[in-house]
Design an enzyme around this catalytic site. Structure first.
Site, PDB file in Angstrom:
ATOM      1  N   CYS A 210     -15.784  -1.301  -3.202  1.00  0.00           N
ATOM      2  CA  CYS A 210     -16.488  -2.270  -4.304  1.00  0.00           C
ATOM      3  C   CYS A 210     -15.398  -3.367  -4.621  1.00  0.00           C
ATOM      4  O   CYS A 210     -14.555  -3.331  -4.515  1.00  0.00           O
ATOM      5  CB  CYS A 210     -17.073  -1.598  -5.363  1.00  0.00           C
ATOM      6  SG  CYS A 210     -18.167  -0.168  -4.765  1.00  0.00           S
TER       7      CYS A 210
ATOM      8  N   ARG B  16     -21.303  -3.360  -4.232  1.00  0.00           N
ATOM      9  CA  ARG B  16     -21.243  -1.968  -3.852  1.00  0.00           C
ATOM     10  C   ARG B  16     -21.179  -2.259  -2.406  1.00  0.00           C
ATOM     11  O   ARG B  16     -21.877  -2.662  -1.566  1.00  0.00           O
ATOM     12  CB  ARG B  16     -22.079  -1.067  -4.207  1.00  0.00           C
ATOM     13  CG  ARG B  16     -22.027   0.410  -3.920  1.00  0.00           C
ATOM     14  CD  ARG B  16     -22.894   1.234  -4.402  1.00  0.00           C
ATOM     15  NE  ARG B  16     -22.736   2.719  -3.919  1.00  0.00           N
ATOM     16  CZ  ARG B  16     -23.547   3.443  -3.460  1.00  0.00           C
ATOM     17  NH1 ARG B  16     -24.693   3.063  -3.544  1.00  0.00           N
ATOM     18  NH2 ARG B  16     -23.222   4.847  -3.112  1.00  0.00           N
TER      19      ARG B  16
ATOM     20  N   ILE C  35     -20.507   4.235   0.326  1.00  0.00           N
ATOM     21  CA  ILE C  35     -19.724   5.431   1.225  1.00  0.00           C
ATOM     22  C   ILE C  35     -20.207   6.399   0.976  1.00  0.00           C
ATOM     23  O   ILE C  35     -20.491   7.282   1.864  1.00  0.00           O
ATOM     24  CB  ILE C  35     -18.211   4.882   1.004  1.00  0.00           C
ATOM     25  CG1 ILE C  35     -17.610   3.518   1.324  1.00  0.00           C
ATOM     26  CG2 ILE C  35     -17.560   5.959   1.941  1.00  0.00           C
ATOM     27  CD1 ILE C  35     -17.779   3.199   2.698  1.00  0.00           C
TER      28      ILE C  35
ATOM     29  N   ASN D  58     -14.097   0.802  -8.211  1.00  0.00           N
ATOM     30  CA  ASN D  58     -13.794   0.271  -7.044  1.00  0.00           C
ATOM     31  C   ASN D  58     -12.967   1.592  -6.400  1.00  0.00           C
ATOM     32  O   ASN D  58     -11.688   1.560  -6.911  1.00  0.00           O
ATOM     33  CB  ASN D  58     -13.117  -0.937  -6.902  1.00  0.00           C
ATOM     34  CG  ASN D  58     -12.535  -1.519  -5.563  1.00  0.00           C
ATOM     35  OD1 ASN D  58     -13.007  -0.768  -4.453  1.00  0.00           O
ATOM     36  ND2 ASN D  58     -11.417  -2.167  -5.496  1.00  0.00           N
ATOM     37  N   GLY D  59     -13.525   2.226  -5.306  1.00  0.00           N
ATOM     38  CA  GLY D  59     -12.429   3.231  -5.011  1.00  0.00           C
ATOM     39  C   GLY D  59     -13.074   4.322  -4.456  1.00  0.00           C
ATOM     40  O   GLY D  59     -14.408   4.751  -4.301  1.00  0.00           O
ATOM     41  N   GLU D  60     -12.300   5.453  -4.292  1.00  0.00           N
ATOM     42  CA  GLU D  60     -12.895   6.842  -4.037  1.00  0.00           C
ATOM     43  C   GLU D  60     -12.028   8.002  -4.909  1.00  0.00           C
ATOM     44  O   GLU D  60     -10.760   7.820  -5.035  1.00  0.00           O
ATOM     45  CB  GLU D  60     -12.520   7.578  -2.331  1.00  0.00           C
ATOM     46  CG  GLU D  60     -13.287   6.377  -1.339  1.00  0.00           C
ATOM     47  CD  GLU D  60     -14.756   6.360  -1.353  1.00  0.00           C
ATOM     48  OE1 GLU D  60     -15.309   7.314  -2.369  1.00  0.00           O
ATOM     49  OE2 GLU D  60     -15.468   5.331  -0.939  1.00  0.00           O
TER      50      GLU D  60
ATOM     51  N   ASP E  17     -18.966  10.092  -6.268  1.00  0.00           N
ATOM     52  CA  ASP E  17     -17.858  10.545  -6.811  1.00  0.00           C
ATOM     53  C   ASP E  17     -17.503   9.727  -8.030  1.00  0.00           C
ATOM     54  O   ASP E  17     -16.614  10.231  -9.076  1.00  0.00           O
ATOM     55  CB  ASP E  17     -16.442  10.219  -5.808  1.00  0.00           C
ATOM     56  CG  ASP E  17     -16.671   8.974  -5.287  1.00  0.00           C
ATOM     57  OD1 ASP E  17     -17.509   8.403  -4.762  1.00  0.00           O
ATOM     58  OD2 ASP E  17     -15.311   8.239  -5.219  1.00  0.00           O
TER      59      ASP E  17
ATOM     60  N   GLY F 299      -2.039   3.773   8.516  1.00  0.00           N
ATOM     61  CA  GLY F 299      -0.680   4.228   8.332  1.00  0.00           C
ATOM     62  C   GLY F 299       0.182   3.583   7.511  1.00  0.00           C
ATOM     63  O   GLY F 299       1.469   4.123   7.553  1.00  0.00           O
TER      64      GLY F 299
END
Length: 509
Positions: free
Chosen positions: A2, A48, A51, A73-75, A96, A329
Site C-alpha cells: 500500500c 490499498r 493482497i 504498508n507491507g505484510e 495481517d 533475489g
C-alpha cells in the site's frame, strides 16, 4: 502492499485538507481501495493494494471500541501466530494488519519487535501515535515537519513541497509520541561471531537450504496470484526452484535486450523447472522513453541504481499482466559476500563488518529499486534472502567460508546448498550485475553521457558540490529528478553508492 500518509499534531485537521492530494500521489502503490481517518490530532490515509483478505482488509483498521486504528504498508508474515497468542480480542478481519493493532493493545511499543515481516505503519490510539519501519527498510517511509505537525508518507513525492525538509525514517526504528523518547532503535543486524557456524560445510549448507526454504515458504502467503522474477542468475533461480515445489504451476518473468545473457539463462532455468515463463525484449528506444518515469518512481538519481531500475521497471510491468505478488533475489550478495571486491578483504572481522554495513544500506539502494519499480506497476515484491531469521544464521557463518578462493566461486556456500536444484551451467554461472546481464547498463549510460556537455558538467559540479557529482550520467539523472522533485534540497535525501560507501540523508522525528 500500500501507500500510507499521516499527519500528527494540533493542526492535523487543518492539514487534512491536503490528505487526498497526498494519497493521489501514491495511487500506484494501492489502486484497489482507499481509506482515511481524520479526528482529534491526527489525519491518516491509505491507498490499498489488496493482497491478504482482499474483501475485508480495508484500512484504517479499528479496534473493538473504535478508539484506536492502524494503517500499514507491507505484510506481517507471522500474523496468524500473533492472533493465536492473543486472548480477549475480537478480530474483525482476516487481514495481517489487524494483528499489529491488538498486539499493541497488549504490549505497547514492544509490539514492534514481535512482528516478522516487511512494514511501515502508523498506529493511533486516540491520543498518541506509534510509527515503525521494518528491520531492514524493505518498505519505505519518509517524514517531515511543518506548523508543529509531523508528516509521514511512503514516498518522497507525497511530501515534496508540503513540509520543511524531508528525512528518511530509518529502518529498524520506531517513534512513539506517548513514550516521548524520539526515535528508538528496536533492531540491530546481529553480528554473530566471526567463528560462528562451525567449520562443517555440509552442516552449514544444510542449514542454508532449510532456512531459506522456510523464508520462501512464509512469503507465499497471498490471496492473489504470485510469481518470481527470473534473471537466470543464481539468486533468483534458487528462489524459483524452491517456490516451484509449492505450486502446480508458477509464472516466471525475465527481461533484457535481444540476445542478452540473462534471457538465455532464464530460459534454461524455466525449462528445467517447468515454469510458465514470460519475457519482454526491450530496445534503446524503450529505455529512453521509460527513463523519466523510472526516475520519477525510483526517487533517485544514483547511476548504478537507475541502470538496474530500468530492467526492474520493465519486468514489473510484464509481471503485472499475470500476478500481483513477486519473489525477488535481493540481499544474497550482501549476506554471502558475493561482490567481487570482497576477495580483497583479508581479515575476517573486516569481512563481517563490510557485510553488515552494506546490508544496513540496502534500504537506500537495491531495496528502494525493488519497492519503487514493483509499486510503479502495483505489484508487491518480497525478498526471502532478507528474512531476519535467515540472516541471523547466515551472518553467524565464518565469513571466510563465504569467499571465493582456490576452486571456489563467489557465493560458493549458497551454490553448494542448492546443488541438484538447478542445471549445473546455472548453478555455477559467473556473477553478473543485473544491469549488465539484461543489457540496460550500456544503453542508458551512453545515452545519458551524450546528453551533457563537458562545459555543463563542470558548471553543475560546482553548483552541486555538496553532493559531489561523479559523472555526466549522474548529472543527467539529477536533472530529470529535479524536474519532478524541485530544487529545494530533496536531492540530499537520496542514498548513493560510492564504491564500497553508501551515502544518505539523516533521519529523525
Amino acid at each position: 502492499m500500500c501507500g500510507i500518509v499521516a499527519i500528527y499534531g494540533d493542526r492535523a485537521s487543518e492539514w487534512a485538507l491536503r490528505l487526498d492530494n497526498m494519497m493521489d500521489k501514491l495511487n500506484h502503490r494501492g489502486p484497489d481501495d482507499r481509506g482515511k481517518y481524520v479526528g482529534g490530532n491526527v489525519a491518516l490515509g491509505q491507498t490499498r493494494l489488496s493482497i491478504v483478505d482482499v474483501a475485508g482488509g480495508k484500512q484504517p483498521i479499528f479496534n473493538e471500541d473504535g478508539r484506536a486504528c492502524v494503517i500499514c504498508n507491507g505484510e506481517i508474515y507471522n500474523h496468524r501466530a500473533l492472533r493465536d497468542g492473543l486472548s480477549g480480542h475480537s478480530f474483525r478481519t482476516a487481514s495481517d494488519t489487524e494483528a499489529i493493532l491488538h498486539v499493541f493493545e497488549e504490549e505497547g511499543e514492544g509490539a514492534v519487535s514481535r512482528l516478522d515481516g516487511m512494514f511501515a505503519f502508523v498506529l493511533y490510539d486516540g491520543k498518541d501515535i506509534l510509527v515503525a519501519r521494518d528491520p531492514l527498510g524493505i518498505k519505505p517511509l519518509y517524514q517531515g515537519h511543518r506548523d508543529g505537525c509531523v508528516f509521514f508518507a511512503s514516498e518522497l513525492k507525497a511530501l515534496e513541497g508540503m513540509v520543511d525538509g524531508i528525512r528518511e525514517f530509518p529502518p529498524g526504528h520506531y517513534y512513539s509520541s506517548r513514550a516521548g523518547a524520539g526515535l528508538v532503535q528496536y533492531y540491530h543486524i546481529p553480528r554473530g561471531t566471526a567463528d560462528g557456524g562451525g567449520g562443517d560445510e555440509d552442516a552449514i549448507t544444510a542449514m542454508i537450504r532449510q532456512r531459506l526454504t522456510e523464508a520462501v515458504e512464509k512469503r507465499l502467503m497471498s490471496d492473489v496470484p504470485l510469481g518470481v522474477f527470473l534473471s537466470g542468475g543464481i539468486d533468483s533461480s534458487i528462489l524459483a526452484a524452491i517456490a516451484r515445489r509449492y505450486f502446480d504451476r508458477l509464472d516466471s518473468f525475465s527481461v533484457g535486450v535481444e540476445e542478452s545473457i540473462d534471457l538465455k539463462y532464464a530460459r534454461v532455468v524455466a525449462r528445467f523447472l517447468g515454469t510458465d515463463h514470460h519475457e519482454f525484449i526491450y530496445t534503446r528506444d524503450d529505455v529512453v522513453e521509460a527513463l523519466p518515469q523510472v526516475i520519477y518512481h525510483l526517487e533517485s538519481f544514483d547511476p548504478a541504481l537507475v541502470r538496474s531500475a530500468i530492467p526492474t521497471y520493465f519486468v514489473s510491468r510484464l509481471a503485472r499482466e499475470h500476478v500481483k505478488v513477486i519473489l525477488t533475489g535481493e540481499g544474497a550478495d550482501e549476506a554471502f559476500a558475493g561482490y567481487l571486491y570482497f576477495k580483497d578483504i583479508d581479515r575476517k572481522e573486516a569481512l563481517q563488518d563490510e557485510s553488515i554495513r552494506i546490508l544496513s544500506g540496502l534500504h537506500n539502494l537495491n531495496l528502494q529499486r525493488v519497492d519503487r519499480a514493483t509499486m510503479a506497476h502495483s505489484i508487491e515484491g518480497r525478498v526471502p534472502f532478507l528474512d531476519v531469521d535467515f540472516l541471523k544464521h547466515v551472518i553467524a557463518i565464518d565469513p571466510r567460508l563465504k569467499l571465493a578462493g582456490e576452486g571456489r566461486m563467489e557465493k560458493w556456500l549458497l551454490r553448494k546448498a542448492f546443488a541438484g536444484y538447478l542445471p549445473e551451467e546455472v548453478l555455477w554461472r559467473t556473477k553478473m550485475e543485473f544491469a549488465d546481464g539484461s543489457g540496460s547498463a550500456q544503453l542508458v549510460g551512453d545515452f545519458a553521457e551524450n546528453e551533457i556537455s563537458d562545459a555543463e558538467f563542470e558548471e553543475q559540479k560546482e553548483a552541486f558540490k555538496d553532493i559531489s557529482l561523479v559523472s555526466k550520467e549522474e548529472l543527467y539523472y539529477l536533472k530529470l529528478f529535479q524536474g519532478f522533485f524541485g530544487t529545494d534540497g530533496v536531492h540530499r535525501v537520496v542514498g548513493r553508492w560510492r564504491g564500497r560507501f553508501i551515502e544518505g540523508g539523516d533521519s529523525q522525528v
